[in-house]
Write a protein that holds these residues in place. Structure first.
Motif, PDB file in Angstrom:
ATOM      1  N   LEU A  79       8.265   1.875   0.144  1.00  0.00           N
ATOM      2  CA  LEU A  79       8.576   0.908  -0.051  1.00  0.00           C
ATOM      3  C   LEU A  79       7.266  -0.258   0.750  1.00  0.00           C
ATOM      4  O   LEU A  79       5.852  -0.721   0.514  1.00  0.00           O
ATOM      5  CB  LEU A  79       9.993  -0.480   0.574  1.00  0.00           C
ATOM      6  N   PHE A  80       6.877   0.971   2.047  1.00  0.00           N
ATOM      7  CA  PHE A  80       5.286   0.494   2.352  1.00  0.00           C
ATOM      8  C   PHE A  80       3.507   1.164   1.636  1.00  0.00           C
ATOM      9  O   PHE A  80       2.432   0.203   1.374  1.00  0.00           O
ATOM     10  CB  PHE A  80       4.964   1.052   3.677  1.00  0.00           C
ATOM     11  N   SER A  81       3.826   1.812   0.718  1.00  0.00           N
ATOM     12  CA  SER A  81       3.008   2.348  -0.242  1.00  0.00           C
ATOM     13  C   SER A  81       3.339   1.078  -1.621  1.00  0.00           C
ATOM     14  O   SER A  81       2.040   0.751  -1.579  1.00  0.00           O
ATOM     15  CB  SER A  81       3.308   3.240  -0.678  1.00  0.00           C
ATOM     16  N   MET A  82       4.287   0.321  -1.264  1.00  0.00           N
ATOM     17  CA  MET A  82       4.663  -0.581  -2.711  1.00  0.00           C
ATOM     18  C   MET A  82       3.127  -1.897  -1.956  1.00  0.00           C
ATOM     19  O   MET A  82       2.670  -2.572  -2.911  1.00  0.00           O
ATOM     20  CB  MET A  82       5.950  -0.955  -2.643  1.00  0.00           C
ATOM     21  N   GLU A  83       3.509  -2.316  -0.844  1.00  0.00           N
ATOM     22  CA  GLU A  83       2.519  -3.413  -0.089  1.00  0.00           C
ATOM     23  C   GLU A  83       1.770  -2.681  -0.413  1.00  0.00           C
ATOM     24  O   GLU A  83       0.701  -3.470  -0.776  1.00  0.00           O
ATOM     25  CB  GLU A  83       3.277  -3.102   1.553  1.00  0.00           C
ATOM     26  N   ILE A  84       0.707  -1.619   0.514  1.00  0.00           N
ATOM     27  CA  ILE A  84      -0.089  -0.993   0.424  1.00  0.00           C
ATOM     28  C   ILE A  84      -0.933  -1.082  -0.840  1.00  0.00           C
ATOM     29  O   ILE A  84      -2.219  -1.670  -1.857  1.00  0.00           O
ATOM     30  CB  ILE A  84      -0.127   0.183   0.701  1.00  0.00           C
ATOM     31  N   LEU A  85      -0.164  -0.696  -2.344  1.00  0.00           N
ATOM     32  CA  LEU A  85      -0.392  -0.340  -3.647  1.00  0.00           C
ATOM     33  C   LEU A  85      -0.691  -1.929  -4.297  1.00  0.00           C
ATOM     34  O   LEU A  85      -1.864  -2.534  -5.062  1.00  0.00           O
ATOM     35  CB  LEU A  85       0.176   0.390  -4.172  1.00  0.00           C
ATOM     36  N   GLY A  86       0.201  -2.956  -4.257  1.00  0.00           N
ATOM     37  CA  GLY A  86      -0.200  -4.361  -4.454  1.00  0.00           C
ATOM     38  C   GLY A  86      -1.228  -4.584  -3.365  1.00  0.00           C
ATOM     39  O   GLY A  86      -2.139  -5.485  -5.149  1.00  0.00           O
TER      40      GLY A  86
ATOM     41  N   GLY B 274      12.042  -5.472   0.378  1.00  0.00           N
ATOM     42  CA  GLY B 274      12.746  -4.828   0.504  1.00  0.00           C
ATOM     43  C   GLY B 274      12.671  -3.759   1.701  1.00  0.00           C
ATOM     44  O   GLY B 274      13.854  -3.832   2.476  1.00  0.00           O
ATOM     45  N   GLU B 275      11.244  -3.806   2.453  1.00  0.00           N
ATOM     46  CA  GLU B 275      11.495  -2.843   4.195  1.00  0.00           C
ATOM     47  C   GLU B 275      12.349  -4.081   5.082  1.00  0.00           C
ATOM     48  O   GLU B 275      13.119  -3.910   5.553  1.00  0.00           O
ATOM     49  CB  GLU B 275       9.979  -2.866   4.310  1.00  0.00           C
ATOM     50  N   ILE B 276      12.583  -5.184   4.685  1.00  0.00           N
ATOM     51  CA  ILE B 276      12.488  -6.759   5.937  1.00  0.00           C
ATOM     52  C   ILE B 276      14.527  -6.144   5.109  1.00  0.00           C
ATOM     53  O   ILE B 276      14.618  -6.438   6.094  1.00  0.00           O
ATOM     54  CB  ILE B 276      11.858  -7.659   5.930  1.00  0.00           C
ATOM     55  N   ALA B 277      14.814  -6.236   4.196  1.00  0.00           N
ATOM     56  CA  ALA B 277      15.862  -6.675   3.554  1.00  0.00           C
ATOM     57  C   ALA B 277      17.025  -4.493   3.875  1.00  0.00           C
ATOM     58  O   ALA B 277      17.560  -4.856   4.718  1.00  0.00           O
ATOM     59  CB  ALA B 277      16.350  -6.502   2.238  1.00  0.00           C
TER      60      ALA B 277
ATOM     61  N   VAL C 172       0.504  -8.941  -6.471  1.00  0.00           N
ATOM     62  CA  VAL C 172       1.251  -9.648  -5.547  1.00  0.00           C
ATOM     63  C   VAL C 172       2.922  -9.955  -5.897  1.00  0.00           C
ATOM     64  O   VAL C 172       3.458  -9.492  -4.467  1.00  0.00           O
ATOM     65  CB  VAL C 172       0.715 -10.965  -5.842  1.00  0.00           C
ATOM     66  N   ALA C 173       3.472  -9.110  -7.155  1.00  0.00           N
ATOM     67  CA  ALA C 173       4.826  -8.954  -6.947  1.00  0.00           C
ATOM     68  C   ALA C 173       4.438  -7.762  -6.391  1.00  0.00           C
ATOM     69  O   ALA C 173       6.233  -7.760  -6.086  1.00  0.00           O
ATOM     70  CB  ALA C 173       5.126  -8.587  -8.705  1.00  0.00           C
ATOM     71  N   LEU C 174       3.626  -6.452  -6.595  1.00  0.00           N
ATOM     72  CA  LEU C 174       4.151  -5.218  -5.686  1.00  0.00           C
ATOM     73  C   LEU C 174       5.005  -5.139  -4.682  1.00  0.00           C
ATOM     74  O   LEU C 174       5.202  -5.161  -3.359  1.00  0.00           O
ATOM     75  CB  LEU C 174       3.130  -4.138  -6.362  1.00  0.00           C
ATOM     76  N   PHE C 175       3.957  -6.236  -3.519  1.00  0.00           N
ATOM     77  CA  PHE C 175       3.409  -6.589  -2.236  1.00  0.00           C
ATOM     78  C   PHE C 175       4.571  -7.008  -2.021  1.00  0.00           C
ATOM     79  O   PHE C 175       5.332  -6.860  -0.977  1.00  0.00           O
ATOM     80  CB  PHE C 175       2.362  -7.660  -2.183  1.00  0.00           C
ATOM     81  N   VAL C 176       5.452  -8.360  -2.830  1.00  0.00           N
ATOM     82  CA  VAL C 176       6.399  -9.517  -2.636  1.00  0.00           C
ATOM     83  C   VAL C 176       7.455  -7.646  -2.186  1.00  0.00           C
ATOM     84  O   VAL C 176       8.404  -8.385  -1.430  1.00  0.00           O
ATOM     85  CB  VAL C 176       6.530 -10.090  -2.662  1.00  0.00           C
TER      86      VAL C 176
END
Length: 78
Positions: free
Chosen positions: A52-59, A33-36, A24-28
């Motif tokens: 950042l997109f990879s962090m979302e997918i990995l999360g 980060g992507e929105i900001a 959840v932390a990786l996704f958030v």
């Protein structure tokens, strides 16, 4: 030689919870980060957006598979 002595004392419930929270932390972090990044610094390189997109997918993957692994599969193998 007995394989029973190889067993480790792993708290599977705690590992499942911490793994889910890490996912959840990786996704958030990836999403925020992507929105900001788009809102504050529109000229960020594509590699940062890719990270950042990879962090979302990995999360999502970590948050989904960690509880299944540590909450269901590994306790059944002991």
């Amino acid at each position: 030689m007995s394989h029973r002595n190889r067993s480790r004392n792993i708290d599977y419930a705690r590992a499942a919870k911490l793994g889910f929270l890490f996912g959840v932390a990786l996704f958030v972090v990836g999403m925020v980060g992507e929105i900001a990044g788009h809102a504050l610094l529109p000229s960020l390189p594509e590699s940062v957006y890719g990270l950042l997109f990879s962090m979302e997918i990995l999360g999502v993957l970590v948050g989904f598979f960690t509880p299944i692994t540590f909450g269901a599969i590994l306790p059944l193998t002991e």
